[in-house]
Design a protein around this motif. Structure first.
Motif, PDB file in Angstrom:
ATOM      1  N   ILE A 145      10.444  16.034  37.440  1.00 59.25           N
ATOM      2  CA  ILE A 145      10.161  17.467  37.437  1.00 59.25           C
ATOM      3  C   ILE A 145       8.680  17.691  37.711  1.00 59.25           C
ATOM      4  CG2 ILE A 145      10.120  19.549  36.010  1.00 59.25           C
ATOM      5  CD1 ILE A 145      12.556  18.524  34.552  1.00 59.25           C
ATOM      6  N   GLU A 146       8.375  18.576  38.654  1.00 57.65           N
ATOM      7  CA  GLU A 146       7.001  18.920  38.988  1.00 57.65           C
ATOM      8  C   GLU A 146       6.523  20.071  38.105  1.00 57.65           C
ATOM      9  OE1 GLU A 146       5.153  17.297  41.074  1.00 57.65           O
ATOM     10  OE2 GLU A 146       6.730  15.954  41.830  1.00 57.65           O
ATOM     11  N   PHE A 147       5.211  20.144  37.922  1.00 48.52           N
ATOM     12  CA  PHE A 147       4.611  21.211  37.119  1.00 48.52           C
ATOM     13  C   PHE A 147       3.631  21.995  37.977  1.00 48.52           C
ATOM     14  CE2 PHE A 147       6.166  18.255  33.996  1.00 48.52           C
ATOM     15  CZ  PHE A 147       6.603  19.065  32.956  1.00 48.52           C
ATOM     16  N   TYR A 148       3.770  23.323  37.942  1.00 51.31           N
ATOM     17  CA  TYR A 148       2.904  24.201  38.713  1.00 51.31           C
ATOM     18  C   TYR A 148       2.348  25.296  37.795  1.00 51.31           C
ATOM     19  CZ  TYR A 148       5.254  22.043  42.709  1.00 51.31           C
ATOM     20  OH  TYR A 148       5.759  21.146  43.607  1.00 51.31           O
ATOM     21  N   SER A 149       1.177  25.798  38.150  1.00 54.96           N
ATOM     22  CA  SER A 149       0.570  26.893  37.388  1.00 54.96           C
ATOM     23  C   SER A 149       1.015  28.230  37.969  1.00 54.96           C
ATOM     24  CB  SER A 149      -0.957  26.792  37.428  1.00 54.96           C
ATOM     25  OG  SER A 149      -1.427  26.903  38.764  1.00 54.96           O
ATOM     26  N   THR A 150       1.017  29.242  37.111  1.00 56.02           N
ATOM     27  CA  THR A 150       1.384  30.587  37.536  1.00 56.02           C
ATOM     28  C   THR A 150       0.342  31.585  37.045  1.00 56.02           C
ATOM     29  OG1 THR A 150       3.029  32.360  37.299  1.00 56.02           O
ATOM     30  CG2 THR A 150       2.845  30.793  35.487  1.00 56.02           C
ATOM     31  N   PRO A 151      -0.013  32.580  37.845  1.00 58.50           N
ATOM     32  CA  PRO A 151      -0.974  33.591  37.404  1.00 58.50           C
ATOM     33  C   PRO A 151      -0.326  34.705  36.595  1.00 58.50           C
ATOM     34  CG  PRO A 151      -0.384  33.981  39.690  1.00 58.50           C
ATOM     35  CD  PRO A 151       0.351  32.733  39.270  1.00 58.50           C
ATOM     36  N   ARG A 152       0.976  34.630  36.393  1.00 59.29           N
ATOM     37  CA  ARG A 152       1.700  35.718  35.733  1.00 59.29           C
ATOM     38  C   ARG A 152       1.725  35.601  34.224  1.00 59.29           C
ATOM     39  NH1 ARG A 152       7.208  36.030  36.943  1.00 59.29           N
ATOM     40  NH2 ARG A 152       7.073  38.087  35.955  1.00 59.29           N
ATOM     41  N   GLY A 153       1.025  34.637  33.673  1.00 54.91           N
ATOM     42  CA  GLY A 153       0.946  34.530  32.222  1.00 54.91           C
ATOM     43  C   GLY A 153       2.227  34.012  31.602  1.00 54.91           C
ATOM     44  N   PHE A 156      11.852  27.860  35.391  1.00 57.77           N
ATOM     45  CA  PHE A 156      12.355  26.535  35.766  1.00 57.77           C
ATOM     46  C   PHE A 156      13.186  26.658  37.028  1.00 57.77           C
ATOM     47  CE2 PHE A 156      15.864  23.346  35.455  1.00 57.77           C
ATOM     48  CZ  PHE A 156      15.090  22.232  35.754  1.00 57.77           C
ATOM     49  N   ASN A 157      12.795  25.913  38.040  1.00 55.85           N
ATOM     50  CA  ASN A 157      13.511  25.900  39.315  1.00 55.85           C
ATOM     51  C   ASN A 157      14.277  24.583  39.418  1.00 55.85           C
ATOM     52  OD1 ASN A 157      14.414  25.887  41.969  1.00 55.85           O
ATOM     53  ND2 ASN A 157      12.560  26.845  42.768  1.00 55.85           N
ATOM     54  N   GLU A 158      15.595  24.657  39.304  1.00 53.67           N
ATOM     55  CA  GLU A 158      16.412  23.447  39.290  1.00 53.67           C
ATOM     56  C   GLU A 158      16.536  22.814  40.666  1.00 53.67           C
ATOM     57  OE1 GLU A 158      20.807  22.031  37.596  1.00 53.67           O
ATOM     58  OE2 GLU A 158      20.050  24.067  37.245  1.00 53.67           O
ATOM     59  N   GLU A 159      16.331  23.578  41.730  1.00 54.94           N
ATOM     60  CA  GLU A 159      16.496  23.043  43.077  1.00 54.94           C
ATOM     61  C   GLU A 159      15.368  22.098  43.454  1.00 54.94           C
ATOM     62  OE1 GLU A 159      16.878  26.335  45.682  1.00 54.94           O
ATOM     63  OE2 GLU A 159      18.802  27.018  44.838  1.00 54.94           O
ATOM     64  N   ILE A 160      14.140  22.389  43.013  1.00 53.75           N
ATOM     65  CA  ILE A 160      13.010  21.556  43.462  1.00 53.75           C
ATOM     66  C   ILE A 160      12.966  20.174  42.814  1.00 53.75           C
ATOM     67  CG2 ILE A 160      10.491  21.424  43.601  1.00 53.75           C
ATOM     68  CD1 ILE A 160      10.428  24.395  44.094  1.00 53.75           C
ATOM     69  N   PRO A 161      13.116  19.944  41.511  1.00 54.20           N
ATOM     70  CA  PRO A 161      12.997  20.818  40.342  1.00 54.20           C
ATOM     71  C   PRO A 161      11.539  20.951  39.900  1.00 54.20           C
ATOM     72  CG  PRO A 161      13.639  18.654  39.647  1.00 54.20           C
ATOM     73  CD  PRO A 161      13.496  18.572  41.139  1.00 54.20           C
ATOM     74  N   SER A 162      11.230  22.076  39.223  1.00 55.34           N
ATOM     75  CA  SER A 162       9.845  22.326  38.833  1.00 55.34           C
ATOM     76  C   SER A 162       9.781  23.327  37.689  1.00 55.34           C
ATOM     77  CB  SER A 162       9.037  22.849  40.030  1.00 55.34           C
ATOM     78  OG  SER A 162       9.560  24.108  40.446  1.00 55.34           O
ATOM     79  N   ILE A 163       8.681  23.265  36.955  1.00 53.39           N
ATOM     80  CA  ILE A 163       8.410  24.202  35.861  1.00 53.39           C
ATOM     81  C   ILE A 163       7.059  24.844  36.125  1.00 53.39           C
ATOM     82  CG2 ILE A 163       8.023  24.477  33.386  1.00 53.39           C
ATOM     83  CD1 ILE A 163       9.769  22.066  32.907  1.00 53.39           C
ATOM     84  N   THR A 164       6.993  26.155  36.031  1.00 49.36           N
ATOM     85  CA  THR A 164       5.722  26.877  36.170  1.00 49.36           C
ATOM     86  C   THR A 164       5.243  27.313  34.789  1.00 49.36           C
ATOM     87  OG1 THR A 164       6.919  28.963  36.553  1.00 49.36           O
ATOM     88  CG2 THR A 164       6.250  27.693  38.484  1.00 49.36           C
ATOM     89  N   LEU A 165       3.968  27.090  34.532  1.00 45.74           N
ATOM     90  CA  LEU A 165       3.358  27.416  33.244  1.00 45.74           C
ATOM     91  C   LEU A 165       2.042  28.151  33.472  1.00 45.74           C
ATOM     92  CD1 LEU A 165       3.856  23.978  31.425  1.00 45.74           C
ATOM     93  CD2 LEU A 165       5.111  26.085  30.944  1.00 45.74           C
ATOM     94  N   PRO A 166       1.660  29.050  32.559  1.00 46.28           N
ATOM     95  CA  PRO A 166       0.359  29.720  32.690  1.00 46.28           C
ATOM     96  C   PRO A 166      -0.791  28.740  32.476  1.00 46.28           C
ATOM     97  CG  PRO A 166       1.370  30.259  30.587  1.00 46.28           C
ATOM     98  CD  PRO A 166       2.406  29.502  31.374  1.00 46.28           C
ATOM     99  N   GLY A 181      16.589  26.226  27.616  1.00 46.02           N
ATOM    100  CA  GLY A 181      17.972  25.754  27.678  1.00 46.02           C
ATOM    101  C   GLY A 181      18.323  25.184  29.043  1.00 46.02           C
ATOM    102  N   LYS A 182      17.811  25.791  30.111  1.00 48.25           N
ATOM    103  CA  LYS A 182      18.052  25.283  31.459  1.00 48.25           C
ATOM    104  C   LYS A 182      17.384  23.921  31.662  1.00 48.25           C
ATOM    105  CE  LYS A 182      18.450  29.869  33.600  1.00 48.25           C
ATOM    106  NZ  LYS A 182      17.849  30.809  34.573  1.00 48.25           N
ATOM    107  N   VAL A 183      16.162  23.793  31.156  1.00 48.67           N
ATOM    108  CA  VAL A 183      15.451  22.515  31.278  1.00 48.67           C
ATOM    109  C   VAL A 183      16.215  21.419  30.544  1.00 48.67           C
ATOM    110  CG1 VAL A 183      13.325  21.268  30.728  1.00 48.67           C
ATOM    111  CG2 VAL A 183      13.206  23.624  31.572  1.00 48.67           C
ATOM    112  N   ASN A 184      16.631  21.715  29.320  1.00 50.51           N
ATOM    113  CA  ASN A 184      17.373  20.723  28.542  1.00 50.51           C
ATOM    114  C   ASN A 184      18.703  20.370  29.191  1.00 50.51           C
ATOM    115  OD1 ASN A 184      15.432  20.454  26.506  1.00 50.51           O
ATOM    116  ND2 ASN A 184      16.283  22.128  25.299  1.00 50.51           N
ATOM    117  N   GLY A 185      19.358  21.384  29.774  1.00 56.98           N
ATOM    118  CA  GLY A 185      20.626  21.121  30.458  1.00 56.98           C
ATOM    119  C   GLY A 185      20.449  20.215  31.661  1.00 56.98           C
ATOM    120  N   TYR A 186      19.413  20.484  32.447  1.00 53.26           N
ATOM    121  CA  TYR A 186      19.147  19.649  33.623  1.00 53.26           C
ATOM    122  C   TYR A 186      18.789  18.226  33.204  1.00 53.26           C
ATOM    123  CZ  TYR A 186      16.657  17.771  37.671  1.00 53.26           C
ATOM    124  OH  TYR A 186      16.225  16.959  38.695  1.00 53.26           O
ATOM    125  N   TYR A 187      17.894  18.125  32.224  1.00 55.19           N
ATOM    126  CA  TYR A 187      17.441  16.805  31.779  1.00 55.19           C
ATOM    127  C   TYR A 187      18.585  16.027  31.128  1.00 55.19           C
ATOM    128  CZ  TYR A 187      14.483  13.294  29.518  1.00 55.19           C
ATOM    129  OH  TYR A 187      13.911  12.111  29.111  1.00 55.19           O
TER     130      TYR A 187
END
Length: 526
Positions: A330-338, A344-354, A448-454
């Protein structure tokens, strides 16, 4: 001063004379002033419970400057801070000398008039007159204004050491309505330019500089912005910028729980009373009393632990960053939206965090934001504990330095705070005690989506299957051993009454059971 100790201004009368001379007139006048209020401000400044402050007192009790009636007269701060406040007041008003000639009129006309409303912001009663409280607010509000101006100008070195942390503590807040009225009064009696001391701009610049979470400040004229009059104090303003939320309506639903509390001591007393009233009942009741004396709380907790039940509320069940990255790719990306940009994007997969900008003092702000949201949520002033959920998420995914390094590499964590201190921070914040209803928030759904994918990864599935089978065998052994111990205890109790120990060879049962559930705590700590 410990948080459980009442502040000087909230101390009860020490004598009958004080009661009649000070408390009675002050309380009477305060009540009259409250009755004349057309709008009551919500309680938003609290004295924190000792259970919270005891874990990290330096993060909740000011160490350098006390603002507002809770800490203005703190004995460990009063001497030095009062002189500093007087000097600051003189410095900030010196360019406008004409204001000092009518300063008392300014205080009485503007600040004193707003004191009854400002009292509503505190969860404490202050046993002083409005005039006295107005002077406290004037000195402290001008000092806070000076801090905001220096931070806005970038002259951090001119701010006294530790002040930037102290002004962000829950107990150290000053209602913004006081600051607004003070500025209005000053501007009416001086040549101050409104644009030079725009309170909104000062607040936004300060929060952008000190916030541990990067956010996009809303434009004042945009729909996403909010009026300073809709916020309560400096910490509340920062909270709303981070959460990006207007004042939510009060939650009309009461979060009440039904607790059935049965005391075994009462049952034992009833058994003893029945044995005294009914002849021969002791022969049957003594085994029951023996069973009641078993350490059921320890046995129950041990079985629950082995069965996978967790008694700790609100614990986030999510793999660490390193596990998600290494095992789940799983990749990690930053987001400006706080906070609301966590996805969580299951297709890439990736998680965006502030983006977390952690610097010296960030722990104080994080802890006080959590404490503030929890208290406001319990008061039904906030609808959802957004910030608490975010902090719990970070506590769940950061287990060690390797997790911090991955987040730094992906520009999610910035700042001068060391990796080790960041790990200690998120492993040291106690879990919140707020009780939510059954409805899941967006962040909980994302987790829940992250845990389901993992959990559906082949490697993880195989590991969980082996772990489940291994634990299942131990669970059965624990339950069987507990049942056998219970049966033996009952048989031992019966044999004490009917003297059948030698007949069935149970002479050593008690010593065995005492070892099993006594010092060794084999059943409890299994």
């Amino acid at each position: 001063m410990a948080s459980s100790t009442p502040p000087l201004l909230s101390s009860p009368p020490s004598s009958i004379q004080d009661l009649q001379q000070y408390w009675l007139p002050n309380s009477t006048q305060t009540l009259i002033n409250h009755l004349h209020l057309t709008t009551n401000l919500q309680t938003s400044i609290f004295q924190l419970p000792q259970t919270l402050t005891s874990e990290n007192q330096n993060s909740y009790i000011p160490n350098h400057i006390g603002l507002g009636p809770i800490h203005h007269f703190s004995t460990n701060l009063y001497s030095q801070q009062t002189q500093l406040k007087i000097i600051t007041t003189k410095t900030i008003l010196k360019p406008y000398y004409n204001i000092t000639q009518e300063f008392l009129k300014v205080v009485h006309k503007k600040v004193t008039d707003i004191v009854p409303a400002a009292r509503c912001c505190y969860d404490l009663y202050f046993n002083v007159s409005d005039d006295t409280l107005a002077w406290v607010f004037v000195l402290d509000a001008l000092f806070l204004l000076d801090v905001l101006l220096k931070v806005s100008d970038g002259t951090y070195d001119a701010v006294p050491s530790g002040t930037l942390e102290d002004v962000m503590m829950v107990e150290n807040q000053i209602p913004l309505v006081v600051l607004v009225e003070l500025l209005n009064a000053v501007q009416q009696h001086s040549d101050w330019e409104v644009d030079d001391f725009d309170l909104v701009n000062l607040l936004v610049k300060f929060c952008e500089t000190r916030s541990p979470i990067k956010f996009t400040a809303p434009e004042p004229e945009s729909d996403g912005g909010f009026d300073v009059c809709d916020t309560f104090h400096l910490l509340d303003y920062l909270y709303r910028l981070i959460v990006n939320d207007k004042l939510p309506p009060k939650n009309p639903f009461l979060r009440m729980g039904l607790l059935l509390d049965v005391h075994l001591e009462d049952v034992e007393n009833a058994v003893q009373m029945a044995g005294g009233l009914v002849p021969g009942a002791n022969a049957f009741l003594q085994p029951i009393m023996l069973v009641l004396k078993l350490p059921w709380d320890r046995i129950t907790n041990s079985i629950k632990k082995m069965l996978g039940e967790n008694n700790t509320m609100l614990e986030i069940n999510i793999p660490s960053v390193s596990k998600l990255s290494r095992t789940g790719n799983i990749e990690f990306y930053s987001t400006p939206r706080g906070i609301h940009g966590i996805k969580f994007n299951e297709e890439i997969p990736s998680i965006t965090l502030p983006v977390l900008d952690l610097k010296p003092g960030s722990e104080v702000i994080l802890r006080n934001l959590v404490a503030y949201e929890e208290l406001m949520f319990k008061k039904d002033n906030f609808k959802n504990p957004y910030f608490i959920e975010y902090v719990e998420l970070m506590c769940g995914i950061i287990d060690g330095i390797k997790d911090v390094k991955i987040l730094r590499e992906n520009n999610i964590i910035e700042g001068e705070m060391s990796d080790g201190d960041i790990v200690k921070l998120f492993n040291g914040i106690s879990k919140s005690s707020v009780k939510r209803d059954g409805k899941k928030s967006e962040l909980q759904k994302t987790i829940g989506k992250v845990n389901g994918y993992y959990g559906n990864l082949p490697r993880v599935k195989a590991f969980n299957f082996i772990k489940k089978m291994f634990l299942a065998s131990w669970k059965i052994l624990v339950i069987v051993f507990s049942v056998v111990s219970l049966v033996l205890m009952v048989v031992t109790g019966v044999c004490q009454v009917y003297d059948c120990k030698e007949r069935f060879g149970l002479g050593h049962v008690r010593s065995v059971l005492d070892y099993a559930i006594g010092d060794s705590q084999l059943v409890v700590d299994f």
